[in-house]
Design an enzyme around this catalytic site. Structure first.
Site, short mmCIF file in Angstrom:
data_model
loop_
_atom_site.label_atom_id
_atom_site.label_comp_id
_atom_site.label_asym_id
_atom_site.label_seq_id
_atom_site.Cartn_x
_atom_site.Cartn_y
_atom_site.Cartn_z
N ARG A 63 0.82 -1.22 0.00
CA ARG A 63 0.00 0.00 0.00
C ARG A 63 0.85 1.26 0.00
NH1 ARG A 63 -3.05 -3.71 3.09
NH2 ARG A 63 -2.01 -2.96 4.95
N GLU A 100 6.43 -10.53 14.81
CA GLU A 100 5.93 -11.24 15.99
C GLU A 100 5.93 -12.75 15.77
OE1 GLU A 100 2.92 -8.79 14.60
OE2 GLU A 100 4.90 -7.87 14.72
#
Length: 179
Positions: A63, A100
């Protein structure tokens, strides 16, 4: 709240449980589909580019490409895509970083950034800051300077700003919206 903040927020759709249960996804596609909102966003980010003295815009996949390219055109500077590893032809510089749930790697064409370039990184959302941090490291390794980081939206509860402060080394982090 300013008029542009209201306009931008009114065009961002919340999608519950995407891409996994418990996540509230911020969908910017309605904003991109509205020419007035997309133009206002482009103008605001191009103003940041001008204020930082940027000579190049780096857009982060994917994006960041959509937002960064028209900002570069409006600001009259070059656009450089930072892609996931293996997507660019030719000689690249790469930077690995931790997520993560694992790790990832981004790349840029080595010849696109030069000593003396002042680079503004543009992306849609600042979340935990891992990709943005890796892009700042990559830009410096290429010999360019960091002019700043500009995002449409900062998800403050995820702590990305705090993580990025050392990597920004005093360069500004501008978020048009803070959630």
């Amino acid at each position: 709240m300013t008029g542009i903040e209201e306009l931008l927020l009114s065009r961002i759709r919340d999608v519950a449980d995407y891409p996994e249960p418990g996540v509230m996804f911020k969908d910017i596609t309605p904003l991109l589909a509205d020419p007035a909102a997309f133009t206002a966003l482009t103008d605001a980010l191009a103003e940041i580019a001008g204020n930082t003295g940027a000579t190049k815009i780096v857009g982060l996949e994917a994006r960041g490409f959509i937002l960064g390219a028209p900002v570069a055109v409006r600001a009259g500077v070059g656009f450089i895509p930072v892609r996931k590893a293996g997507k660019l032809p030719g000689a690249t510089l790469s930077q690995a970083y931790d997520l993560e749930y694992g790790s990832a790697e981004i790349e840029v064409h080595a010849e696109d950034l030069k000593h003396g370039d002042r680079v503004l990184v543009v992306d849609d959302v600042l979340a935990t800051g891992g990709t943005a941090e890796a892009s700042l490291q990559l830009i410096r390794r290429a010999g360019a300077e960091i002019a700043g980081l500009a995002v449409l939206m900062e998800l403050g509860f995820l702590g990305g700003r705090t993580r990025l402060e050392p990597a920004l080394a005093g360069a500004p982090l501008e978020a048009l919206l803070k959630v």
